[in-house]
Design a protein around this motif. Sequence first.
Motif, mmCIF file in Angstrom:
data_model
loop_
_atom_site.group_PDB
_atom_site.id
_atom_site.type_symbol
_atom_site.label_atom_id
_atom_site.label_comp_id
_atom_site.label_asym_id
_atom_site.label_seq_id
_atom_site.Cartn_x
_atom_site.Cartn_y
_atom_site.Cartn_z
ATOM 1 N N ALA A 1 0.845 -1.203 0.000
ATOM 2 C CA ALA A 1 0.000 0.000 0.000
ATOM 3 C C ALA A 1 0.880 1.254 0.000
ATOM 4 O O ALA A 1 0.611 2.216 -0.732
ATOM 5 C CB ALA A 1 -0.923 -0.007 1.217
ATOM 6 N N GLN B 1 -4.277 4.577 1.861
ATOM 7 C CA GLN B 1 -5.543 4.832 1.164
ATOM 8 C C GLN B 1 -5.911 6.315 1.271
ATOM 9 O O GLN B 1 -6.387 6.919 0.306
ATOM 10 C CB GLN B 1 -6.616 3.958 1.824
ATOM 11 C CG GLN B 1 -7.959 3.962 1.142
ATOM 12 C CD GLN B 1 -9.011 3.179 1.935
ATOM 13 O OE1 GLN B 1 -8.829 2.868 3.112
ATOM 14 N NE2 GLN B 1 -10.115 2.842 1.272
ATOM 15 N N GLN B 2 -5.635 6.894 2.428
ATOM 16 C CA GLN B 2 -5.970 8.303 2.670
ATOM 17 C C GLN B 2 -5.183 9.233 1.752
ATOM 18 O O GLN B 2 -5.698 10.267 1.338
ATOM 19 C CB GLN B 2 -5.695 8.634 4.153
ATOM 20 C CG GLN B 2 -6.226 9.978 4.625
ATOM 21 C CD GLN B 2 -7.744 10.003 4.786
ATOM 22 O OE1 GLN B 2 -8.397 8.971 4.768
ATOM 23 N NE2 GLN B 2 -8.313 11.190 4.911
ATOM 24 N N GLY C 1 -8.934 6.827 -3.295
ATOM 25 C CA GLY C 1 -8.629 5.683 -2.431
ATOM 26 C C GLY C 1 -9.853 4.854 -2.075
ATOM 27 O O GLY C 1 -9.729 3.717 -1.641
ATOM 28 N N TYR C 2 -11.023 5.469 -2.237
ATOM 29 C CA TYR C 2 -12.253 4.772 -1.847
ATOM 30 C C TYR C 2 -12.848 3.959 -2.997
ATOM 31 O O TYR C 2 -13.758 3.167 -2.811
ATOM 32 C CB TYR C 2 -13.268 5.804 -1.345
ATOM 33 C CG TYR C 2 -14.355 5.251 -0.451
ATOM 34 C CD1 TYR C 2 -14.053 4.715 0.795
ATOM 35 C CD2 TYR C 2 -15.700 5.265 -0.842
ATOM 36 C CE1 TYR C 2 -15.047 4.211 1.625
ATOM 37 C CE2 TYR C 2 -16.703 4.772 -0.023
ATOM 38 C CZ TYR C 2 -16.368 4.238 1.213
ATOM 39 O OH TYR C 2 -17.362 3.741 2.027
ATOM 40 N N THR D 1 -6.630 -2.118 2.497
ATOM 41 C CA THR D 1 -7.265 -1.909 3.803
ATOM 42 C C THR D 1 -8.142 -3.101 4.175
ATOM 43 O O THR D 1 -8.073 -3.619 5.294
ATOM 44 C CB THR D 1 -8.111 -0.615 3.767
ATOM 45 O OG1 THR D 1 -7.232 0.499 3.591
ATOM 46 C CG2 THR D 1 -8.895 -0.430 5.055
ATOM 47 N N MET E 1 -6.555 0.539 -3.567
ATOM 48 C CA MET E 1 -6.132 0.919 -2.216
ATOM 49 C C MET E 1 -7.125 0.436 -1.163
ATOM 50 O O MET E 1 -6.744 0.131 -0.028
ATOM 51 C CB MET E 1 -5.937 2.430 -2.115
ATOM 52 C CG MET E 1 -4.911 2.985 -3.088
ATOM 53 S SD MET E 1 -3.290 2.152 -2.985
ATOM 54 C CE MET E 1 -2.638 2.870 -1.476
ATOM 55 N N SER E 2 -8.377 0.407 -1.528
ATOM 56 C CA SER E 2 -9.390 -0.135 -0.614
ATOM 57 C C SER E 2 -9.093 -1.601 -0.303
ATOM 58 O O SER E 2 -9.230 -2.051 0.833
ATOM 59 C CB SER E 2 -10.779 0.002 -1.253
ATOM 60 O OG SER E 2 -11.692 -0.889 -0.666
ATOM 61 N N TYR F 1 -4.586 8.831 -1.206
ATOM 62 C CA TYR F 1 -5.290 8.875 -2.489
ATOM 63 C C TYR F 1 -6.546 9.754 -2.468
ATOM 64 O O TYR F 1 -7.190 9.918 -3.502
ATOM 65 C CB TYR F 1 -5.724 7.462 -2.898
ATOM 66 C CG TYR F 1 -4.715 6.679 -3.694
ATOM 67 C CD1 TYR F 1 -3.501 6.306 -3.141
ATOM 68 C CD2 TYR F 1 -4.986 6.274 -5.000
ATOM 69 C CE1 TYR F 1 -2.579 5.567 -3.857
ATOM 70 C CE2 TYR F 1 -4.071 5.539 -5.738
ATOM 71 C CZ TYR F 1 -2.873 5.185 -5.165
ATOM 72 O OH TYR F 1 -1.974 4.444 -5.883
ATOM 73 N N ARG G 1 -15.479 4.560 6.617
ATOM 74 C CA ARG G 1 -14.206 4.973 6.023
ATOM 75 C C ARG G 1 -14.324 6.214 5.155
ATOM 76 O O ARG G 1 -13.423 7.059 5.121
ATOM 77 C CB ARG G 1 -13.635 3.800 5.199
ATOM 78 C CG ARG G 1 -12.282 4.076 4.561
ATOM 79 C CD ARG G 1 -11.175 4.155 5.594
ATOM 80 N NE ARG G 1 -9.884 4.517 5.014
ATOM 81 C CZ ARG G 1 -9.482 5.781 4.871
ATOM 82 N NH1 ARG G 1 -10.246 6.801 5.249
ATOM 83 N NH2 ARG G 1 -8.290 6.036 4.360
#
Lengths: 591, 591
Positions: free
Chosen positions: A308, A407-408, A414-415, A425, A421-422, A410, B429
Motif C-alpha cells: 500500500a 488509502q488516505q 482511495g475509496y 485496507t 487501495m481499498s 489517495y 471509512r
Amino acid sequence: MPAYTAPTKDMQFVLHEVLKVTESGVKGYDEIDRDFTSAVLEEAGKLASEVLAPLNLSGDREGCRLENGMVSTPKGFKAAFEALKEGGWNGLDLPEEFGGQGLPYVMGSAVGEIMVSANMAFNMYQGLTHGAIGAILAHASQELKETYLPKMVSMDWTGTMNLTEPHCGTDLGLIRTKAEPQDDGSYLITGQKIFISAGDHDLAENVIHLVLAKAPGGGEGTRGISLFIVPKFLVKEDGSLGARNGVSVGNIEEKMGIHANATCVMNYDGARGFLVGELHKGMRNMFTMMNEARLGVGLQGYAVAEAAYQNAVAYAKDRLQGRDVTGTRNPGGGADPIIVHPDVRRMLMDQKSFIEGARAFTFWGAHLIDRAHREGDAEAEGLISLMTPVIKGFQTDKGFESAVQAQQVYGGHGYIEEQGMSQFTRDARIAMIYEGANGIQALDLVGRKLAQDGGKHVMAFFEMVKAECKAHNGDDRMKAFVEPLKTASKQLQQAGMFFMQNGMKNPNAALAGSYDFMHLMGHVCLGLMWTRMAKAAHDALDAGAADPAFYEAKIATGRYYMARQLPACAMHLARIESGADPVMALEEASF
Amino acid sequence: MPAYTAPTKDMQFVLHEVLKVTESGVKGYDEIDRDFTSAVLEEAGKLASEVLAPLNLSGDREGCRLENGMVSTPKGFKAAFEALKEGGWNGLDLPEEFGGQGLPYVMGSAVGEIMVSANMAFNMYQGLTHGAIGAILAHASQELKETYLPKMVSMDWTGTMNLTEPHCGTDLGLIRTKAEPQDDGSYLITGQKIFISAGDHDLAENVIHLVLAKAPGGGEGTRGISLFIVPKFLVKEDGSLGARNGVSVGNIEEKMGIHANATCVMNYDGARGFLVGELHKGMRNMFTMMNEARLGVGLQGYAVAEAAYQNAVAYAKDRLQGRDVTGTRNPGGGADPIIVHPDVRRMLMDQKSFIEGARAFTFWGAHLIDRAHREGDAEAEGLISLMTPVIKGFQTDKGFESAVQAQQVYGGHGYIEEQGMSQFTRDARIAMIYEGANGIQALDLVGRKLAQDGGKHVMAFFEMVKAECKAHNGDDRMKAFVEPLKTASKQLQQAGMFFMQNGMKNPNAALAGSYDFMHLMGHVCLGLMWTRMAKAAHDALDAGAADPAFYEAKIATGRYYMARQLPACAMHLARIESGADPVMALEEASF
C-alpha cells in the motif's frame, strides 16, 4: 492497478548489516551470504511483480466460487500456483529430507514478505500448507510424515488448519467435533468447522486438513482435544489418491477482503482421520502450528502495508494539487505534487518508519527461531515465544492503520475499488482477527508470556535494551535514538511493575491494561530495531558506503520513528496505570 | 442482521440537561421542550428501526445500478424514501416559507444522527439535498429560490454538490468545467465532474445539481469560479418539468462502502445552468454548503459508530467464550458471555465514551449554529467556524476506529459480510475522505481558523474551558474531570504557542503538526463535553432523579474518557513539538 517492487535492498540491509547473518554462527547461515540472498530475493521479487501482483486486484473482484461442491479460484491463480511450485518457493525453508531446500527460516520470512505484499490472498494457499507441514513435522509419526510431507512440500497437496466451530473460536474447550476410534487405528471425524482458509480450491490434487476433535476419554474442555490429519482424498499405500473422504465444503463465506482465498465451512461426516501426536494432546500440537502461523500473520501486517505504501508514494509524487507553502516546486504545472505537503509526508513517514521497523523486528524474530531450532538455543526460544504475540498483535494493528493511511493519501480515489487501495485496507483487516484476535494476543502476552519461566525472558529483553543503549554511550549521533529508547523501556518496565503490584490482588488490573502493554512493547521493540539500524547505517557511512543516500534516509526515517511514534508509550503507560476501575465500572445493563 | 434503536434517552439528556435548550433563549427554542423533542425523536427512531435499518445490509449487497443511462437504487429504497417524505423529515429544520417545519438546526442534527445510524447510504440522498438547499437559501435569487426550493424541501427533487473533477479535488482552482454566458442570462455548462454522491437515482422526479464552473473573465485559480444550478430536467415557467438537460451519468463508481448511494461521474455537455449568487464568487458560495456538509459528515462519524456499537454490545452479551477470571458468571453454560473480559470491555468503553462525547459535541455545534443564524451571534458563528474542522476530522477518524473496534468484538464473525459489521467499517471509512479529506481539515484548522479574527475565537474557547474548570473548584466529585481537562487544555495552548513561535519562520513547523493539533483539540473538546455531562449527571442525582443508573453510568463513562483517552493529548503535543524536521528530512527520491 497497484504495482509492487520487492524492497530487496532494504531486506539485504537487515539481513547483512543489522542481523549480520553470516557472522552469527547459526547452522546453515554460512550459506546465506550477500550474493546468495540477493539472487533469491531478486528472483522472488520478479515472480511477485510479474505474476502475483497483477492477479491481486482481479482476484479480489472475482473471488472464489463454490459450484457442485467444488471451489474454484480466480482466473490466473492456477497458472501462478504452478509457477510458484516450479520455482520450489514453498519448500524453501523446509527439510531436504522431504524435498525442501532446507534454508533458514529467516529466508522463508524474507521471501514470504515479498509474496504476501504482492498477493496476500494467493499466498495464503501456500502459507497454510507451510503451517500444517510444521505441525506434522513436529508431532506426527514417521509413517504419516512419509505419506503426506513430500507431496505437501512440493505443494501438489495443500494444507489447512481446522479449529473454529460456529459456537467457538477463542475458547476451543467448547469444541464439539467428535473422533471415534476405529479398529484399524484410524478415527471417524464428525462435526462442522468454519472459517477454514484455503479449505478447498482447484490449485492442488489433494487438501490435507489438520483437525481438532474430541476423542472419547479425554475429559472436559481443552484436555479432551486431539489433532488429526483428514485428507480430502484418502491416500493409498502406494501414495496415489484413493476414495473421496467424508469431508465436504458447506459454503464459502463472503468476506470484507482476501476474496481470492476460499474461506470455507467444512462438514465432516464420519471422515477418516489419522491421529497426529499423542491422543488428547491436540492443543499442544496445534500450538506448534499456531505460533508459527502467528508470526506469519504478523508478517502479513506490515507486508500488506508495504504494498500500500509503495503505491501511496507513487501517487503522492504524481498527483498535482495545491502549492508548497515554502515556494512553488512545479512552476510549469498547475500545481505541485502532493508529496510537498507536510501532512502528506507525515502519512508517508508514519508508514515508512513502521514498515521498515517491523521488517527488522520480523526478520529478527525469524532469526531467533533459527537459533532455537538449529542451535537448540533455549534463550532464543523463550524470547521468540515472548515476542510472538507482540509481532502478531502490534504489527497487524499498525499494518492496518498504515494501509488506511496509504488509502488516505489517495483522497477520494482511495475509496474507489478500481484503484486497489481499498483492497489493501480490507485485506489487512483480517490479520487483526485471525490466528487469535489481537485482544487474545495481548492476553497471551500479559497473562502468560511475561511470567513464563519466572519472568526470565522479559528480564532478558530489558537487559538487551539496556545493553544496546549502553553500547552507544558517548556517541552523540545516536542520542536521538538512545534517549527515547531508554525512556520507552523504562515506561514498559513501569507498566510491568504495575501489573506485578496490582495483578495479584485483582487480575483485571493487569488484563485491563494488556492491550496497551502489547502496543507499548511493540514500540519499544521497534525502537530497539531502529537503534540497531541507525548504528548499522552510521557504520556503513563511516566505512564510506557507495550509496550514502540510502543510509542517510535510513537514519532520518529512524529519527522520525523515535520522535513521532515513541511518545505513544507514555500514553499507553498512563492508560495502564489507570487500572481496572475505569474499564470495569459499568454494570452490564448500562452498556 | 444488525439492529438499531435510537438512543433517544441520551439525546434528551444532551438537549435538556446539558444544553438546556429551552432555557437558552434562542429564538424558537421554547418550542422544543422535553415532550416535543421526545415525540419527534421517538417517531424518527421508529422509522429508523423499522424501515431504514432493515434496508442497510441489503442495500450494501445490492448496490446501485446504471442501465440505459438510468440509475436504480436497491430494493425497498423507493418505498422508504416515500415514507421519509410523508413524514416531512427532510424539511424539519428548513424554512416554513418553502414548506419546511422551521425547527432549530439542533433538532435536525438529532434526527439526522438517527437516520445516519440506521442507514448512512440511504440518508445521503436527503443529506445532499439539505446541503444544496442551504446554498440556494443563502445565495440564490428569489426567483431561483421559488422555482427550486419548495420541491427540494418536499424532496420531490433532490440535490447534489459538483466540485471534484478527475484531476482536481482539494485544489479547486484547477477546475476545467466551463460556463458560457447566454443571451437569456443563463449559462451553458460543459465538463466532467466525478464522485458526485446521489448524482442520479430513481427516488425523485428531478435532480438539482449545484455545479462549480469557470465563466469567462474571472481570472486564474479559484477566483474564476462560479456556482450554478443545473437541473436534470429543466423547469418550465409553471413549475412543471420540461426537457431533459444536457447532463448525464457517465458511470457509477464501485466503492469500498456506501454502496447504496450512487456515486456518479456526471457529464455536462452544454447543459443549461443558472447562476447562484454573484459571478466569480462561487467558491465562497460553495463553502456555505460545505461547512454545513462538514458538520454533517462529522455527525456521520459517530452515528455509524453508534450503530456498530449497539451491535457489538449485543454480541458481547450473547457470545459465550472463556471464563471471567474473577469467578464464573454463567455456571449453567459452557462459558461466560465475552462482556466479562476486561479487554472486551475496554473496546466497548472506548466506543461508548467516544460516541456519547461526540454526540454532545455535535449537538453543541448545532446549537452554536442556531445561535449564529437565529440570534445573529457573531461569537457563536466564530466558534462553530473554528470547531467545524475538528468535528469533521476528529470525529470521523475516531468514528472509523470505533467501527473497527465494534467489528473486532465479533472476532472472525466481524469479517463476514452477512453479519453487517464489515459494512459499518467500510461505510465509516468514506467520512474521513469526503467533504475535504481529514488532512485538509487539519490544514483549515491550523492554517486558517486559529488565526481567524486575530485568534479571537480560539482564545474564547480557551477561556470557556478555563471557566468550566473554575466553576467546579472545590467540588471533589468533579476532580476526575477537571484535572485532566486542565492538563489537556494547557497542552493544547502549548501546541498553539509552538505554532506561533515557529510557524512564522517556517510554515512547515505548524503544518507538520496540524493533524496532531486537530486530534489534541478534539480530545479537549470531548473532555469539555464530558465535564459538562458529568456535572449535569451529578445535578440530576442530587435532585433525586428517578433513574440513577443512567446518571451513574454517564459519570463512569466520562471518567473512562478522561482517564483513558485524554492521555493521548501529551502524545500529540510531543509530536507537534518535534517540529517539521523529522517530517520533512527525507529527500523525495528516498521515499
